[in-house]
Design a protein around this motif. Structure first.
Motif, mmCIF file in Angstrom:
data_model
loop_
_atom_site.group_PDB
_atom_site.id
_atom_site.type_symbol
_atom_site.label_atom_id
_atom_site.label_comp_id
_atom_site.label_asym_id
_atom_site.label_seq_id
_atom_site.Cartn_x
_atom_site.Cartn_y
_atom_site.Cartn_z
ATOM 1 N N TYR A 95 0.863 -1.203 0.034
ATOM 2 C CA TYR A 95 0.080 0.048 0.027
ATOM 3 C C TYR A 95 0.789 1.079 0.052
ATOM 4 O O TYR A 95 0.321 2.249 0.166
ATOM 5 N N PHE A 96 2.131 1.032 -0.162
ATOM 6 C CA PHE A 96 3.210 2.005 -0.406
ATOM 7 C C PHE A 96 3.090 2.937 1.071
ATOM 8 O O PHE A 96 3.436 4.158 1.037
ATOM 9 N N GLU A 97 3.127 2.157 2.076
ATOM 10 C CA GLU A 97 3.476 2.761 3.344
ATOM 11 C C GLU A 97 4.676 2.363 3.857
ATOM 12 O O GLU A 97 5.160 0.964 3.735
ATOM 13 N N PRO A 98 5.336 3.009 4.901
ATOM 14 C CA PRO A 98 6.520 2.716 4.822
ATOM 15 C C PRO A 98 6.750 1.647 6.264
ATOM 16 O O PRO A 98 5.895 1.578 7.179
ATOM 17 N N ILE A 99 7.553 0.505 5.933
ATOM 18 C CA ILE A 99 7.587 -0.625 6.996
ATOM 19 C C ILE A 99 9.094 -0.629 7.706
ATOM 20 O O ILE A 99 9.069 -1.175 8.576
#
Length: 80
Positions: A36-40
């Motif tokens: 979801y193009f969220e930083p992990i």
């Protein structure tokens, strides 16, 4: 007054490469994103760590080496 290079990859495979167009920065922030193009994950890596580990072409580094061969500071780890 520091220069920063930011590189992102979406959950890269170990064969993925990060390409640098120069090394006129103090450190790199490597940001790994989920689907979801969220930083992990965010790693802070000094430029000299990158230049000491680049491949023979002198401008790229595999994601695997970036994570395992460089001394880095983990700023965020959201992986489970």
């Amino acid at each position: 007054g520091k220069k920063v290079e930011i590189k992102t990859r979406r959950q890269p495979t170990n064969s993925a490469k990060v390409i640098f167009r120069g090394f006129e920065f103090d450190y790199c922030l490597f940001v790994e994103l989920n689907e979801y193009f969220e930083p992990i994950s965010i790693l802070k890596i000094k430029s000299n760590e990158i230049t000491e580990n680049v491949d023979l072409k002198g401008d790229r580094l595999s994601v695997r080496k970036l994570k395992t061969k460089t001394k880095n500071e983990e700023l965020l780890d959201m992986r489970q």
